[in-house]
Enzyme design. Structure first.
Site, PDB file in Angstrom:
ATOM      1  N   TYR A 164       0.776  -1.120   0.086  1.00 50.78           N
ATOM      2  CA  TYR A 164       0.116  -0.085  -0.060  1.00 50.78           C
ATOM      3  C   TYR A 164       1.002   1.056  -0.039  1.00 50.78           C
ATOM      4  CZ  TYR A 164      -4.205   2.482   1.549  1.00 50.78           C
ATOM      5  OH  TYR A 164      -5.359   3.338   1.555  1.00 50.78           O
ATOM      6  N   ASP A 180     -13.762   6.328  -2.791  1.00 51.25           N
ATOM      7  CA  ASP A 180     -13.182   6.286  -1.455  1.00 51.25           C
ATOM      8  C   ASP A 180     -12.168   7.522  -1.407  1.00 51.25           C
ATOM      9  OD1 ASP A 180     -11.692   5.015   0.483  1.00 51.25           O
ATOM     10  OD2 ASP A 180      -9.731   4.748  -0.866  1.00 51.25           O
ATOM     11  N   ASP A 181     -11.856   8.408  -2.422  1.00 53.12           N
ATOM     12  CA  ASP A 181     -11.135   9.534  -2.034  1.00 53.12           C
ATOM     13  C   ASP A 181     -11.878  10.764  -1.560  1.00 53.12           C
ATOM     14  OD1 ASP A 181      -8.332   8.689  -3.034  1.00 53.12           O
ATOM     15  OD2 ASP A 181      -9.487   8.290  -4.945  1.00 53.12           O
ATOM     16  N   ARG A 193      -5.316  10.216 -11.454  1.00 53.34           N
ATOM     17  CA  ARG A 193      -4.454  10.628 -10.259  1.00 53.34           C
ATOM     18  C   ARG A 193      -4.279   9.895  -9.107  1.00 53.34           C
ATOM     19  NH1 ARG A 193      -4.815  10.041  -5.413  1.00 53.34           N
ATOM     20  NH2 ARG A 193      -6.880  11.009  -4.631  1.00 53.34           N
ATOM     21  N   ASN A 216      -0.219  11.743   0.021  1.00 50.47           N
ATOM     22  CA  ASN A 216       0.488  10.377  -0.426  1.00 50.47           C
ATOM     23  C   ASN A 216       1.301  10.445  -1.846  1.00 50.47           C
ATOM     24  OD1 ASN A 216      -0.667   9.141   1.994  1.00 50.47           O
ATOM     25  ND2 ASN A 216      -2.472   8.615   0.844  1.00 50.47           N
ATOM     26  N   GLU A 231     -11.528   4.904  -7.463  1.00 50.75           N
ATOM     27  CA  GLU A 231     -10.267   4.998  -6.615  1.00 50.75           C
ATOM     28  C   GLU A 231      -9.304   5.789  -7.654  1.00 50.75           C
ATOM     29  OE1 GLU A 231     -10.074   4.036  -3.307  1.00 50.75           O
ATOM     30  OE2 GLU A 231      -8.321   5.441  -3.449  1.00 50.75           O
ATOM     31  N   ASP A 232      -8.705   7.121  -6.776  1.00 55.39           N
ATOM     32  CA  ASP A 232      -7.835   7.984  -7.685  1.00 55.39           C
ATOM     33  C   ASP A 232      -8.169   8.445  -9.275  1.00 55.39           C
ATOM     34  OD1 ASP A 232      -6.677   7.574  -5.317  1.00 55.39           O
ATOM     35  OD2 ASP A 232      -4.815   6.675  -6.263  1.00 55.39           O
ATOM     36  N   LYS A 241      -5.199  -1.819  -2.752  1.00 56.45           N
ATOM     37  CA  LYS A 241      -6.694  -1.423  -1.993  1.00 56.45           C
ATOM     38  C   LYS A 241      -7.378  -2.912  -1.786  1.00 56.45           C
ATOM     39  CE  LYS A 241      -6.772   3.122  -1.787  1.00 56.45           C
ATOM     40  NZ  LYS A 241      -7.044   3.943  -0.664  1.00 56.45           N
TER      41      LYS A 241
HETATM   42  N1  LIG Z   1      -4.514  10.098   3.159  1.00 57.28           N
HETATM   43  C1  LIG Z   1      -5.731   9.673   2.646  1.00 57.28           C
HETATM   44  O1  LIG Z   1      -6.327   8.827   2.929  1.00 57.28           O
HETATM   45  C2  LIG Z   1      -6.087  10.331   1.253  1.00 57.28           C
HETATM   46  C3  LIG Z   1      -4.801  11.013   0.620  1.00 57.28           C
HETATM   47  N2  LIG Z   1      -5.277  11.773  -0.581  1.00 57.28           N
HETATM   48  C4  LIG Z   1      -3.973  12.569  -1.153  1.00 57.28           C
HETATM   49  O2  LIG Z   1      -4.384  13.668  -1.420  1.00 57.28           O
HETATM   50  C5  LIG Z   1      -3.807  14.445  -2.420  1.00 57.28           C
HETATM   51  C6  LIG Z   1      -4.701  15.047  -3.167  1.00 57.28           C
HETATM   52  O3  LIG Z   1      -5.835  14.191  -3.569  1.00 57.28           O
HETATM   53  P1  LIG Z   1      -7.183  14.868  -4.612  1.00 57.28           P
HETATM   54  O4  LIG Z   1      -7.688  15.795  -3.830  1.00 57.28           O
HETATM   55  O5  LIG Z   1      -7.705  13.803  -5.087  1.00 57.28           O
HETATM   56  O6  LIG Z   1      -6.145  15.786  -5.769  1.00 57.28           O
HETATM   57  P2  LIG Z   1      -6.838  16.745  -6.544  1.00 57.28           P
HETATM   58  O7  LIG Z   1      -5.647  16.914  -7.656  1.00 57.28           O
HETATM   59  O8  LIG Z   1      -8.324  16.576  -6.993  1.00 57.28           O
HETATM   60  O9  LIG Z   1      -6.733  18.016  -5.710  1.00 57.28           O
HETATM   61  C7  LIG Z   1      -5.410  18.869  -5.529  1.00 57.28           C
HETATM   62  C8  LIG Z   1      -5.595  20.092  -4.913  1.00 57.28           C
HETATM   63  O10 LIG Z   1      -4.384  20.652  -4.226  1.00 57.28           O
HETATM   64  C9  LIG Z   1      -4.330  22.036  -4.869  1.00 57.28           C
HETATM   65  N3  LIG Z   1      -2.936  22.489  -4.814  1.00 57.28           N
HETATM   66  C10 LIG Z   1      -1.850  22.023  -5.494  1.00 57.28           C
HETATM   67  N4  LIG Z   1      -1.020  22.756  -5.243  1.00 57.28           N
HETATM   68  C11 LIG Z   1      -1.010  23.399  -4.251  1.00 57.28           C
HETATM   69  C12 LIG Z   1      -0.259  24.171  -3.188  1.00 57.28           C
HETATM   70  N5  LIG Z   1       0.819  24.578  -3.646  1.00 57.28           N
HETATM   71  N6  LIG Z   1      -0.910  24.806  -2.381  1.00 57.28           N
HETATM   72  C13 LIG Z   1      -2.330  24.768  -1.978  1.00 57.28           C
HETATM   73  N7  LIG Z   1      -2.967  23.613  -2.774  1.00 57.28           N
HETATM   74  C14 LIG Z   1      -2.498  23.307  -3.817  1.00 57.28           C
HETATM   75  C15 LIG Z   1      -5.052  22.076  -6.149  1.00 57.28           C
HETATM   76  O11 LIG Z   1      -5.250  23.251  -6.452  1.00 57.28           O
HETATM   77  C16 LIG Z   1      -6.249  21.012  -5.958  1.00 57.28           C
HETATM   78  O12 LIG Z   1      -7.222  21.710  -5.709  1.00 57.28           O
HETATM   79  C17 LIG Z   1      -3.053  13.086  -3.138  1.00 57.28           C
HETATM   80  O13 LIG Z   1      -1.816  13.359  -2.751  1.00 57.28           O
HETATM   81  C18 LIG Z   1      -3.698  11.930  -2.537  1.00 57.28           C
HETATM   82  O14 LIG Z   1      -2.631  10.926  -2.340  1.00 57.28           O
HETATM   83  C19 LIG Z   1      -6.311  11.518  -1.294  1.00 57.28           C
HETATM   84  C20 LIG Z   1      -7.225  10.581  -0.527  1.00 57.28           C
HETATM   85  C21 LIG Z   1      -6.999   9.763   0.829  1.00 57.28           C
HETATM   86  C1  LIG Z   2      -5.126   6.962   0.486  1.00 59.99           C
HETATM   87  C2  LIG Z   2      -5.388   7.304  -1.057  1.00 59.99           C
HETATM   88  O1  LIG Z   2      -6.567   6.965  -1.460  1.00 59.99           O
HETATM   89  C3  LIG Z   2      -4.857   8.163  -1.981  1.00 59.99           C
HETATM   90  O2  LIG Z   2      -3.578   8.827  -1.385  1.00 59.99           O
HETATM   91  O3  LIG Z   2      -5.264   8.494  -2.959  1.00 59.99           O
HETATM   92 MG   LIG Z   3      -7.022   7.201  -3.279  1.00 57.76          MG
END
Ligand SMILES: NC(=O)C1=CN([C@@H]2O[C@H](COP(=O)(O)OP(=O)(O)OC[C@H]3O[C@@H](n4cnc5c(N)ncnc54)[C@H](O)[C@@H]3O)[C@@H](O)[C@H]2O)C=CC1
Ligand SMILES: CC(=O)C(=O)O
Ligand SMILES: [Mg+2]
Length: 603
Positions: A130, A295-296, A183, A445, A272-273, A201
């Protein structure tokens, strides 16, 4: 470490029947000889007992000694530990890919042993199968590729998906994780290489929720890629074309969803993603029509909300104080907006619909306000009004440092996909937070994309913070025997329970109430003493237990809302009559556990 569990082997068999000795005995599986050894669902390697060797035509195809499951397990762990010793000093990438390879080889060969070592060593192995290693695996997928896993539907398969779905060998599928690779974690568009995410996953589904691995299906929907580097890579295994857009794109996803539903109407599909625009669009399009969730957006929201409620408790405040918390969310994508949507719902439940939550949202262009040109409709409800920003001495597009200095937030939460965006000045500004235990959630991540490291967070923001990250970090030694606890705020604490609970409910869609029940269950799981120590989430070692609780909460909510139609032999009426204890027991009974089941009937 060997944790033997005494269970009836027969309980793992779905169709065991007894036969009288006069009747010729059929095998439980239809394969024979080398085909059994090459089938990871049934293969036991040197563990096949003599009767099975005789009756499945395996004599002579294996060395003569019959090795026990425990011995096979120890042998694997020994080779894993020697790999660890032999790679000391080598780079993270080399070591983690070597660990992934050894696990993947076992996965390809013997699933029972693979899932047993995974379950028993989940803390060590989750970071390999993971996040973070799965990200590296996706980035290198075309080079690492040896055998396919799951199914691949491409834009070229239009019109064929209904027949293709029948190419999958299993009669029944319960859980599908689907991506279009657009993504992948914070690594961007990885095209077909994103298949590693559904695989990882679903491994967590087996480990945490006990979904039978014969009933899982990782799926890649390859609609092209806009990643130029991949398009030019001669080893790239996906379609060499730009991503489909608009109706063309949606018609591919529609066709896939119809095909899945036709063959397995009760399967749960986890999206997912997907890049943000398709994540929201597909959720909106399918959520009432199929049993699916994103999930996201939805899993992450529940995990974050549980953590946010935990930070209120960590400050020694009542949960009603959640409505007064100042929360800065960095990242206005599918994850960040999902979190804010769920947090707003929680505030209205706590403080009534007239409440005015103190949430601030930033994207790559800084603080989002109503003045923002071309604002995404999904982000618009969270944009601050001119009056609100002026009152705080802020403006449209204000930088993160400015926002943190002026707002003095209780919580700083990153879902931006940008490594290091919580830099020293931002973290130092958190020392002025209005909270006695400011919370810093660096949820992006993989590890390289975390908004800050755990060490930097404790060093710059102070020792009294509560810290969580999406990918694992070691706890931080603060000196004088003190430890800065690192939480893993990852949707892995919810999606397996959401999937299992929904499956057992047999609901035809996943309601907000079911998702809310999952989040509340996670939030209530931790004891006050743990929360006081900054421990907001359970240890990953208890992931089976928390998943059972979450699944039971989801199932109870479905029953309560009259959505539960039942699953397998257990119908809606039986579910309705179950007590809370019976529901949790029902969930646990339905969790698959890896042991070798007999492959031939006893005489
Ligand atoms: N810990 C967890 O369980 C999860 C973590 N994530 C992580 O969250 C991150 C984002 O995922 P999504 O929202 O789906 O991506 P996304 O691409 O939909 O959104 C990213 C956002 O970040 C903004 N952004 C980019 N550069 C920036 C900066 N310098 N300052 C402020 N904002 C900025 C963008 O404008 C956009 O609004 C990924 O790294 C993903 O791995 C996502 C889902 C679950
Ligand atoms: C954990 C997860 O779903 C992500 O980083 O997109
Ligand atoms: Mg994800």
């Amino acid at each position: 470490m060997w944790r033997g569990l005494v269970r009836s082997a027969a309980s793992n068999l779905r169709h065991s029947r007894s036969y009288s000795s006069a009747v010729p005995l059929p095998s439980i599986i239809h394969k024979r000889g080398i085909d059994v050894l090459h089938d990871p669902w049934f293969n036991k390697d040197t563990g096949f007992p003599i009767t099975e060797r005789d009756r499945l035509g395996l004599r002579g195809l294996l060395p003569p000694r019959v090795v026990s499951f425990e011995q096979q397990y120890d042998r694997f762990m020994e080779s894993y530990r020697s790999l660890e010793k032999n790679t000391v000093g080598q780079s993270y990438g080399v070591v983690s890919l070597a660990k992934w390879r050894i696990l993947n080889r076992l996965h390809d060969r013997n699933e029972t042993l693979y899932y047993r070592v995974l379950i028993d060593n989940i803390k060590d192995f989750a970071p390999i199968i993971y996040t973070p290693t799965v990200g590296l695996v996706c980035q290198n997928y075309s080079g690492l590729f040896r055998r396919p896993r799951g199914m691949y539907f491409s834009a070229k398969d239009k019109g064929e998906m209904m027949s293709m779905i029948y190419n999958w060998p299993a009669q029944q599928v319960d859980m599908i994780v689907l991506t279009d690779g657009s993504r992948i974690l914070g690594l961007g568009d990885l095209g077909v290489q994103g298949i590693g995410i559904p695989i990882g996953k679903l491994d967590m589904y087996v480990a945490a929720a006990g979904i039978n691995p014969q009933r899982i299906l990782p799926v890649m929907l390859d609609v092209g890629t806009n990643n130029q580097k991949l398009l030019e890579d001669r080893l790239y295994l996906g379609l060499r074309q730009p991503r489909l857009e608009g109706e063309e794109y949606l018609s591919v996803v529609d066709e896939f969803m119809e095909a899945v539903h036709a063959r397995w109407p009760k399967a749960i599909v986890q999206f997912e993603d997907f890049q943000m625009k398709w994540a929201f669009e597909t959720l909106h399009r399918y959520r009432k029509k199929f049993c699916m969730f994103n999930d996201d957006i939805q899993g992450t929201a529940g995990v974050a909300l549980a953590g946010l409620l935990g930070t209120v408790r960590a400050q020694g405040r009542p949960l009603t104080d959640f409505a007064n918390q100042k929360i800065v969310v960095v990242g206005a994508g599918s994850a960040g907006l999902g979190v804010l949507n769920m947090a707003i719902q929680a505030v209205s439940r706590i403080a009534g619909s007239g409440a005015n939550p103190h949430f601030f949202l930033l994207d790559k262009d800084g603080l989002l306000t109503k003045e923002r040109k071309g604002i995404d409709p999904a982000a618009a409800p969270f944009a601050k009004s001119v009056a609100e920003t002026e009152e705080m001495g802020l403006r449209e597009g204000a930088s993160l440092v400015e926002v943190v200095k002026k707002v003095k937030p209780h919580v700083l939460l990153g879902l931006s996909g940008v490594g290091g965006v919580f830099h020293e000045e931002v973290l130092k500004a958190m020392r002025e937070s209005d909270s006695i235990k400011p919370a810093i959630f660096a949820m992006s991540n993989p590890t390289t994309k975390a908004e800050c490291t755990a060490i930097d967070a404790f060093k710059h923001a102070g020792e009294n913070i509560v810290f969580a990250s999406g990918s694992p970090f070691e706890n931080v030694d603060l000196g004088n025997g003190k430890v800065g606890h690192v939480n893993q705020a990852n949707n892995m604490y919810l999606f397996p329970g959401i999937g299992l609970g929904s499956l057992l409910s047999g609901a035809h869609y996943i309601s907000d109430g079911m998702l809310q029940a999952a989040a509340e269950c996670l939030a209530n799981y931790m004891k006050d003493e743990e929360i006081q120590m900054g421990i907001l989430y359970p240890s990953i070692n208890s992931i089976r237990d928390i998943t059972a609780e979450v699944a039971a909460a989801v199932l109870r909510a479905a029953i309560g809302e009259g959505l539960a139609e039942g699953h397998g032999d257990v119908g809606a009426k039986e579910l309705e009559h179950m007590s809370e204890e019976e529901i949790i027991e029902h969930v646990r009974r339905n969790m698959w556990y890896p042991i070798y089941s007999p492959l031939v009937h006893e005489r």
